[in-house]
Design a protein around this motif. Structure first.
Motif, PDB file in Angstrom:
ATOM      1  N   LEU A 165      37.499  84.334  97.906  1.00  0.00           N
ATOM      2  CA  LEU A 165      38.101  83.704  99.079  1.00  0.00           C
ATOM      3  C   LEU A 165      38.378  82.217  98.859  1.00  0.00           C
ATOM      4  O   LEU A 165      39.412  81.707  99.293  1.00  0.00           O
ATOM      5  CB  LEU A 165      37.205  83.890 100.302  1.00  0.00           C
ATOM      6  N   ALA A 166      37.479  81.514  98.177  1.00  0.00           N
ATOM      7  CA  ALA A 166      37.646  80.080  97.952  1.00  0.00           C
ATOM      8  C   ALA A 166      38.854  79.794  97.059  1.00  0.00           C
ATOM      9  O   ALA A 166      39.626  78.880  97.317  1.00  0.00           O
ATOM     10  CB  ALA A 166      36.382  79.481  97.342  1.00  0.00           C
ATOM     11  N   ALA A 167      39.022  80.607  96.024  1.00  0.00           N
ATOM     12  CA  ALA A 167      40.137  80.406  95.093  1.00  0.00           C
ATOM     13  C   ALA A 167      41.420  81.069  95.596  1.00  0.00           C
ATOM     14  O   ALA A 167      42.506  80.769  95.093  1.00  0.00           O
ATOM     15  CB  ALA A 167      39.780  80.956  93.711  1.00  0.00           C
ATOM     16  N   GLY A 168      41.288  82.002  96.541  1.00  0.00           N
ATOM     17  CA  GLY A 168      42.460  82.673  97.068  1.00  0.00           C
ATOM     18  C   GLY A 168      43.107  83.634  96.099  1.00  0.00           C
ATOM     19  O   GLY A 168      44.322  83.797  96.083  1.00  0.00           O
ATOM     20  N   ARG A 169      42.266  84.339  95.300  1.00  0.00           N
ATOM     21  CA  ARG A 169      42.818  85.280  94.323  1.00  0.00           C
ATOM     22  C   ARG A 169      41.812  86.373  93.989  1.00  0.00           C
ATOM     23  O   ARG A 169      40.615  86.207  94.232  1.00  0.00           O
ATOM     24  CB  ARG A 169      43.242  84.549  93.061  1.00  0.00           C
ATOM     25  N   PRO A 170      42.292  87.469  93.434  1.00  0.00           N
ATOM     26  CA  PRO A 170      41.377  88.533  93.012  1.00  0.00           C
ATOM     27  C   PRO A 170      40.408  88.021  91.945  1.00  0.00           C
ATOM     28  O   PRO A 170      40.684  87.036  91.251  1.00  0.00           O
ATOM     29  CB  PRO A 170      42.302  89.606  92.426  1.00  0.00           C
ATOM     30  N   ARG A 171      39.284  88.713  91.817  1.00  0.00           N
ATOM     31  CA  ARG A 171      38.287  88.371  90.808  1.00  0.00           C
ATOM     32  C   ARG A 171      37.790  89.655  90.157  1.00  0.00           C
ATOM     33  O   ARG A 171      38.106  90.760  90.605  1.00  0.00           O
ATOM     34  CB  ARG A 171      37.116  87.623  91.450  1.00  0.00           C
ATOM     35  N   ARG A 172      37.022  89.509  89.117  1.00  0.00           N
ATOM     36  CA  ARG A 172      36.405  90.662  88.459  1.00  0.00           C
ATOM     37  C   ARG A 172      35.104  91.033  89.173  1.00  0.00           C
ATOM     38  O   ARG A 172      34.477  90.187  89.791  1.00  0.00           O
ATOM     39  CB  ARG A 172      36.104  90.364  86.996  1.00  0.00           C
ATOM     40  N   LEU A 173      34.735  92.284  89.068  1.00  0.00           N
ATOM     41  CA  LEU A 173      33.440  92.721  89.572  1.00  0.00           C
ATOM     42  C   LEU A 173      32.338  92.122  88.712  1.00  0.00           C
ATOM     43  O   LEU A 173      32.502  92.006  87.489  1.00  0.00           O
ATOM     44  CB  LEU A 173      33.332  94.252  89.524  1.00  0.00           C
ATOM     45  N   THR A 174      31.239  91.746  89.324  1.00  0.00           N
ATOM     46  CA  THR A 174      30.092  91.277  88.542  1.00  0.00           C
ATOM     47  C   THR A 174      29.407  92.490  87.925  1.00  0.00           C
ATOM     48  O   THR A 174      29.631  93.637  88.341  1.00  0.00           O
ATOM     49  CB  THR A 174      29.084  90.519  89.427  1.00  0.00           C
ATOM     50  N   ASP A 175      28.538  92.265  86.955  1.00  0.00           N
ATOM     51  CA  ASP A 175      27.788  93.364  86.349  1.00  0.00           C
ATOM     52  C   ASP A 175      26.957  94.089  87.404  1.00  0.00           C
ATOM     53  O   ASP A 175      26.897  95.323  87.412  1.00  0.00           O
ATOM     54  CB  ASP A 175      26.879  92.848  85.226  1.00  0.00           C
ATOM     55  N   GLY A 176      26.328  93.339  88.302  1.00  0.00           N
ATOM     56  CA  GLY A 176      25.519  93.942  89.354  1.00  0.00           C
ATOM     57  C   GLY A 176      26.351  94.801  90.290  1.00  0.00           C
ATOM     58  O   GLY A 176      25.912  95.885  90.711  1.00  0.00           O
TER      59      GLY A 176
END
Length: 147
Positions: free
Chosen positions: A114-125
């Motif tokens: 939300l802060a960057a306004g873009r999709p991200r990768r899933l974390t390992d957890g």
């Protein structure tokens, strides 16, 4: 592990003029079920980050029978498939009372910063958590509904 099962209460306001739960309300009921998995259950297991950014990229619903309002809840069985680095699919089977499924659905989910306004990768957890809810791909659709 198998399917995650959520009970979602039906509200009188979910009913439309035709006496059944309409499409928009069905999407909301599935969203409430999904929040039980991705937010409540994930947080219970120590993963609060999923509640901070997860968006629906696609939703598909197949209706098998009218979902009529009645006091009580629907049962929504969910499982995860197509688990990738930056997306996954949740499959749903919604049932009401003793009836067979009233609807099946799928949502393509994308983790979002939300802060960057873009999709991200899933974390390992997050990946490990989601993998717990994957069903054996060799199962038939009927077997998946029973898992």
């Amino acid at each position: 592990m198998g399917a995650f099962i959520a009970e979602v209460a039906l509200r009188w306001s979910d009913m439309d003029a035709f006496g059944h739960v309409n499409h928009a309300r069905t999407v909301t009921l599935l969203e409430e079920a999904r929040a039980g998995l991705l937010f409540t259950e994930a947080e219970r297991q120590g993963l609060s980050g999923m509640a901070e950014g997860m968006v629906v990229a696609r939703v598909v619903i197949d209706y098998h029978a009218p979902l009529v309002y009645r006091a009580g809840a629907i049962q929504v069985r969910m499982s995860v498939r197509d688990l990738r680095a930056a997306s996954f699919v949740i499959d749903y089977t919604a049932t009401a009372g003793d009836a067979a499924s009233v609807a099946t659905a799928e949502t393509l989910m994308v983790p979002y910063d939300l802060a960057a306004g873009r999709p991200r990768r899933l974390t390992d957890g997050e990946r490990e958590f989601l993998a717990e809810w994957q069903l054996d791909p060799a199962l038939t659709n009927k077997e998946r509904d029973l898992a």
